[in-house]
Design a protein around this motif. Structure first.
Motif, PDB file in Angstrom:
ATOM      1  N   ASP A   1       1.138  -1.344  -0.260  1.00  0.00           N
ATOM      2  CA  ASP A   1       0.239  -0.476  -0.182  1.00  0.00           C
ATOM      3  C   ASP A   1       1.045   1.229  -0.089  1.00  0.00           C
ATOM      4  N   CYS A   2       0.591   2.355  -0.906  1.00  0.00           N
ATOM      5  CA  CYS A   2       0.846   3.581  -0.486  1.00  0.00           C
ATOM      6  C   CYS A   2       1.093   4.500  -0.967  1.00  0.00           C
ATOM      7  N   ARG A   3       1.816   6.130  -0.548  1.00  0.00           N
ATOM      8  CA  ARG A   3       0.555   7.400  -0.357  1.00  0.00           C
ATOM      9  C   ARG A   3       1.780   7.900  -1.618  1.00  0.00           C
ATOM     10  N   LEU A   4       0.529   8.741  -2.123  1.00  0.00           N
ATOM     11  CA  LEU A   4       1.904   9.706  -3.938  1.00  0.00           C
ATOM     12  C   LEU A   4       1.171  10.826  -3.827  1.00  0.00           C
ATOM     13  N   ARG A   5       2.140  11.697  -3.865  1.00  0.00           N
ATOM     14  CA  ARG A   5       1.978  13.244  -3.914  1.00  0.00           C
ATOM     15  C   ARG A   5       2.507  13.548  -5.215  1.00  0.00           C
ATOM     16  N   ILE A   6       1.017  13.791  -5.930  1.00  0.00           N
ATOM     17  CA  ILE A   6       0.948  13.802  -7.297  1.00  0.00           C
ATOM     18  C   ILE A   6      -0.107  15.135  -7.949  1.00  0.00           C
ATOM     19  N   GLY A   7       0.461  14.802  -9.281  1.00  0.00           N
ATOM     20  CA  GLY A   7      -0.020  17.221  -9.690  1.00  0.00           C
ATOM     21  C   GLY A   7       0.931  17.144 -10.730  1.00  0.00           C
ATOM     22  N   HIS A   8       0.556  18.910 -11.246  1.00  0.00           N
ATOM     23  CA  HIS A   8       1.592  19.490 -12.095  1.00  0.00           C
ATOM     24  C   HIS A   8       2.561  19.767 -11.494  1.00  0.00           C
ATOM     25  N   ASP A   9       2.073  20.263 -10.695  1.00  0.00           N
ATOM     26  CA  ASP A   9       3.599  20.899  -9.660  1.00  0.00           C
ATOM     27  C   ASP A   9       4.696  20.418  -9.575  1.00  0.00           C
ATOM     28  N   ILE A  10       4.225  19.286  -9.342  1.00  0.00           N
ATOM     29  CA  ILE A  10       5.276  18.132  -9.060  1.00  0.00           C
ATOM     30  C   ILE A  10       6.734  17.641 -10.114  1.00  0.00           C
ATOM     31  N   GLN A  11       6.419  18.029 -11.141  1.00  0.00           N
ATOM     32  CA  GLN A  11       7.323  18.118 -12.613  1.00  0.00           C
ATOM     33  C   GLN A  11       7.696  19.182 -12.554  1.00  0.00           C
ATOM     34  N   ALA A  12       7.341  20.461 -12.333  1.00  0.00           N
ATOM     35  CA  ALA A  12       8.675  21.642 -12.429  1.00  0.00           C
ATOM     36  C   ALA A  12       8.795  22.257 -10.994  1.00  0.00           C
ATOM     37  N   GLU A  13       8.881  21.209 -10.291  1.00  0.00           N
ATOM     38  CA  GLU A  13       9.193  20.968  -8.819  1.00  0.00           C
ATOM     39  C   GLU A  13      10.624  20.714  -8.755  1.00  0.00           C
ATOM     40  N   VAL A  14      10.628  19.233  -9.610  1.00  0.00           N
ATOM     41  CA  VAL A  14      11.293  18.311  -9.735  1.00  0.00           C
ATOM     42  C   VAL A  14      12.207  18.296 -10.826  1.00  0.00           C
ATOM     43  N   VAL A  15      11.881  19.292 -12.009  1.00  0.00           N
ATOM     44  CA  VAL A  15      13.098  19.025 -13.214  1.00  0.00           C
ATOM     45  C   VAL A  15      13.200  20.487 -13.253  1.00  0.00           C
ATOM     46  N   GLY A  16      12.407  21.508 -12.644  1.00  0.00           N
ATOM     47  CA  GLY A  16      12.370  22.141 -13.538  1.00  0.00           C
ATOM     48  C   GLY A  16      11.385  23.061 -14.697  1.00  0.00           C
TER      49      GLY A  16
END
Length: 111
Positions: free
Chosen positions: A92-107
């Motif tokens: 079982d897992c918990r994920l933080r998801i959403g469009h903002d994560i790509q920008a946060e991680v990759v820039g």
């Protein structure tokens, strides 16, 4: 956290606005596939692990990528990020998801 009798795991999806949804993910499907089947919209692009549009932070649990997550650098993987388009839960897992994560991680090129 253990799979139920049907061989599925609960994956809690957590958005930055506080909304959460839980989806059951079978051992033969990805998080994105299970979410689509449950009519839960997740960001994704290529479905092959190359674009990084679906990048998510693994908050709890264990996931395995079905193929090499080309969109993630080693340091990003080590920091606990996964690609739900090619990832399946081992627990079982918990994920933080959403469009903002790509920008946060990759820039982004606009910053």
């Amino acid at each position: 956290m253990v799979a139920d009798d049907e061989g599925t795991h609960a994956v809690e999806l957590c958005w930055s606005d506080g909304r959460t949804e839980t989806v059951r993910v079978g051992s033969d499907e990805t998080v994105v596939d299970a979410a689509e089947a449950a009519e839960i919209a997740l960001p994704y692009g290529c479905l092959y692990g190359a674009c990084g549009t679906c990048i998510a932070e693994l908050l709890d649990g264990e996931m395995t990528h079905r193929r090499s997550p080309r969109a993630l650098k080693d340091r990003t993987l080590e920091a606990g990020y996964v690609l739900p388009c090619i990832a399946t839960p081992e627990t079982d897992c918990r994920l933080r998801i959403g469009h903002d994560i790509q920008a946060e991680v990759v820039g982004t090129p606009w910053k």
